[in-house]
Write an enzyme that holds these catalytic residues in place. Structure first.
Site, short mmCIF file in Angstrom:
data_model
loop_
_atom_site.label_atom_id
_atom_site.label_comp_id
_atom_site.label_asym_id
_atom_site.label_seq_id
_atom_site.Cartn_x
_atom_site.Cartn_y
_atom_site.Cartn_z
N HIS A 183 0.81 -1.20 0.00
CA HIS A 183 0.00 0.00 0.00
C HIS A 183 0.86 1.27 0.00
O HIS A 183 0.68 2.11 -0.88
CB HIS A 183 -1.07 0.04 1.08
N TYR A 235 1.73 5.37 -2.53
CA TYR A 235 1.96 6.79 -2.21
C TYR A 235 3.38 7.20 -2.56
O TYR A 235 3.65 8.39 -2.77
CB TYR A 235 1.62 7.09 -0.75
N HIS A 275 -9.27 0.63 -11.24
CA HIS A 275 -8.91 1.59 -10.19
C HIS A 275 -7.46 2.05 -10.35
O HIS A 275 -7.16 3.24 -10.35
CB HIS A 275 -9.14 0.95 -8.82
N PHE A 276 -6.55 1.09 -10.52
CA PHE A 276 -5.15 1.55 -10.49
C PHE A 276 -4.65 2.13 -11.81
O PHE A 276 -3.63 2.78 -11.83
CB PHE A 276 -4.21 0.52 -9.85
N HIS A 277 -5.43 1.93 -12.87
CA HIS A 277 -5.03 2.67 -14.08
C HIS A 277 -5.46 4.13 -14.00
O HIS A 277 -4.89 4.99 -14.68
CB HIS A 277 -5.57 1.98 -15.34
N ARG A 291 -9.79 -10.40 -12.94
CA ARG A 291 -8.53 -9.79 -13.37
C ARG A 291 -7.50 -10.90 -13.55
O ARG A 291 -7.79 -12.06 -13.25
CB ARG A 291 -8.05 -8.75 -12.34
N ARG A 292 -6.31 -10.54 -13.99
CA ARG A 292 -5.18 -11.47 -14.07
C ARG A 292 -5.52 -12.77 -14.78
O ARG A 292 -5.24 -13.85 -14.28
CB ARG A 292 -4.69 -11.83 -12.67
#
Ligand code: HAS
Ligand code: CU
Length: 596
Positions: free
Chosen positions: A235, A239, A386-388, A449-450
């Site tokens: 996580h 950041y 989300h992470f794209h 996913r994956r």
């Protein structure tokens, strides 16, 4: 007159040695971006069944290469370059010893080459080397030892980089004992403090468990333990990517907008909050993992909700600073000021579009963070959606956009074509809007996913706003646009490098409206914040880790959890302590009796 010449010096004129390192780091980053983009397009067209140029059995090699090159090499090489620029620029002094600077750069490059080669070797069965473990690389998936060794070397390089910036800061501090830490340096130091805490867990996991296991020194590991140690790091690493983008949003974006940062103290508060709260939340990636008690997951969820605060503060401060810039340029009205911004500037538009998308990415992050809603989207393609938006746009697009602003100052070469730059950032935005939206929608339908084969035989996905096929087309078009955008970015940069050198490309950054002296001094007390951050980490992780080791063993079930002599020693200690505790209890009880 000499003052005027002085003021016109660009970064590379003033700090030619540092500028060279920054350029090397940025170019390494863009090399990784190019490789990552190639694997990205292969994968997006394969998954959506539009074009299949690899066998599905190679899908995980492609996915690992895409993930590692993008989120480990592209992001981290960019940020070490950016931080080198930011520290040198804001302290206005060269780094303490440029040989050390080149050393950490070389260590990181060697480490990443080792890791990269071990992944790419997976395409050649004859080489007997592979690392199809995805960028999350926890057990039970196992990679060739060179993959882990390379990562360890790369992380050590980043630690030396941090030490380089801290030492330069301490040298500055000796000369300026009473001054506030310049904002950009403050941001770099808090980010690196967070990075030391976060990466210690993954370094331990790699060196104590994964590498010895892959070398055959130990037979097995405790998979829950390596997963938990990964997410302890996994996580905060997000950041580690985001904070450099925030550094640019806080210190560069307001300037390009024609204004000034609204509040320097608020920016410091945001970075301190990230240092404190980034790590004790990692278990929110493990809501569905067995072997971790629900209570620990709940604590992680509440910590995550607090962690929204620094980003919400950022949304406020950055938009306020940009609005101030627009009003300085004559903008008026409730929203009319938006038209008075420099939208033709690729650096400005790119960063603004990145921020806009981050509002959506942050929203899907809030959905992920809710324990009960997470059960619906976990392991679906919603998560890549989300992470794209977050790392793939808020961070990646900000880095690309910022390059249009920074590159001329570190090379004295103007950007080849700012119009292509503008087109490129807009294409990225459109491509990502299509791809990410469709990924979220498919995730809600339960598309995993994956996997190379998201369709199961004899199973139809429920039709939502658009059917599975239609959303696949959106993903394929979006992914292709992203590839085109990357090609435009790299092409523009290569042509820029061929430009002749000119002068007059220097840029300065204006002071904040509310400056550092408006912030309480305690905000600069890094020792205090690191102390609290460590305490929070211990509170959040000591018990879950102890429980995981107790249940599954340090090296997995059936293998002694600790050296044999520890058990009788602990028993003897307990036997000695128990009567003592009993006696203290009795004394306390009689004391209570006397008092009452
Ligand atoms: Fe996340 C999974 C929760 C932020 C990256 N995240 C991932 C994974 C990655 C990732 C890579 O709780 C997948 C890992 C894997 O492979 O399994 N994430 C959050 C939360 C936030 C968040 C609560 N994530 C990020 C950032 C990332 C990132 C940042 C990369 C850089 N995430 C999760 C959870 C999971 C997860 C669960 C696990 C899911 C699962 O089940 O697997 C928050 O930090 C978000 C806060 C953000 C906001 C938005 C504020 C808005 C701003 C915009 C300002 C506007 C501007 C422009 C400047 C509240 C700051 C204005 C423009 C105008 C025109 C006006
Ligand atoms: Cu997370």
């Amino acid at each position: 007159m000499s003052d005027a010449i002085e003021a016109e010096q660009s970064f590379v004129d003033k700090f030619p040695q540092e500028a060279r390192v920054v350029r090397a780091a940025l170019l390494s980053s863009f090399f990784a971006l190019t490789l990552g983009a190639v694997f990205g397009i292969v994968q997006t067209l394969h998954r959506t069944d539009v074009a299949r140029i690899i066998p599905s059995t190679d899908y995980y090699t492609v996915l690992t290469a895409h993930g590692v090159f993008m989120v480990i090499s592209f992001t981290i090489f960019f940020l070490v370059g950016l931080f080198t620029w930011a520290v040198t620029r804001s302290l206005d002094r060269p780094l303490i010893d440029i040989r050390i600077t080149w050393t950490w750069y070389a260590i990181m490059a060697v480490g990443m080459t080792m890791t990269g080669v071990s992944i790419l070797a997976g395409f050649f069965p004859a080489l007997d080397m592979s690392a199809d473990v995805l960028f999350t690389f926890y057990a039970p998936l196992q990679a060739h030892p060179m993959f882990y060794a390379g990562l360890a070397v790369f992380i050590v390089g980043s630690w030396i980089a941090g030490a380089d910036w801290f030492r330069t800061f301490l040298a500055w501090k000796r000369d300026h004992p009473d001054e506030r830490i310049p904002l950009q340096t403050f941001m770099v130091l808090t980010t690196m403090a967070m990075w030391y805490i976060a990466s210690s867990a993954v370094a331990a996991s790699v060196l104590i468990f994964l590498l010895p296991w892959s070398l055959g020194f130990i037979d097995q590991v405790n998979p829950t333990l390596t997963r938990t140690l990964f997410w302890f790091f996994g996580h905060p690493v997000v950041y580690f990517w985001l904070m450099p983008a925030y550094l640019l949003w806080y210190t560069v974006l307001p300037k390009i907008a024609g204004g000034r940062l609204f509040s320097d103290p608020l920016a410091r508060v945001v970075f301190v909050l990230f240092l404190l709260l980034s790590t004790p939340v990692g278990i929110h990636h493990q809501y569905l993992d067995p072997g971790i008690a629900e209570g620990f997951k709940f604590i992680s969820m509440t910590n995550t909700m607090f962690l929204l605060l620094p980003s919400l503060l950022t949304a406020f401060t950055v938009v306020a600073s940009v609005e101030y810039g627009a009003r300085q340029r004559g903008g008026t009205g409730l929203l009319g000021w938006l038209t008075d911004l420099p939208w033709r500037d690729p650096a400005f538009t790119g960063m603004m579009l990145a921020g806009l998308m981050f509002a959506a990415g942050g929203f899907s992050g809030m959905v992920n963070a809710g324990m009960n809603i997470n059960y619906m989207i976990h392991n679906t393609i919603w998560v890549p959606g989300h992470f794209h938006l977050t790392v793939g746009t808020a961070v990646a697009l900000t880095f690309m956009a910022a390059t249009y602003w920074i590159w001329p100052q570190i090379s004295n070469k103007p950007i080849y074509s700012r119009s292509i730059g503008l087109f490129q950032v807009v294409v990225w935005f459109i491509g990502m809007a299509l791809m990410s939206n469709a990924m979220h929608a498919q995730g809600i339908m339960g598309v995993p996913r994956r996997t190379a084969e998201p369709e199961y035989s004899g199973f139809e996905y429920a039709t939502m706003f658009g059917g599975f096929e239609e959303l696949n087309v959106q993903i394929a078009i979006g992914g292709t646009l992203l590839f085109v955008s990357t090609v435009l970015f790299i092409g523009n940069l290569v042509l820029t490098m061929g430009n002749p050198k000119v002068s007059g490309l220097a840029e300065s950054l204006p002071p904040a409206l509310s400056g550092p002296n408006d912030a309480p001094k305690v905000l600069d007390s890094l020792r205090l914040w690191v102390g609290i951050a460590l305490t929070l980490v211990v509170l959040a992780y000591a018990l879950p880790l102890a429980a995981i080791i107790n249940r599954g063993g340090l090296l997995g079930p059936g293998v002694g959890t600790y050296p044999a002599w520890i058990a009788p020693t602990l028993d003897a200690l307990a036997a000695a302590v128990t009567p003592l505790v009993g006696a203290i209890g009795k004394v306390a009880a009689s004391l209570v009796g006397v008092i009452l």
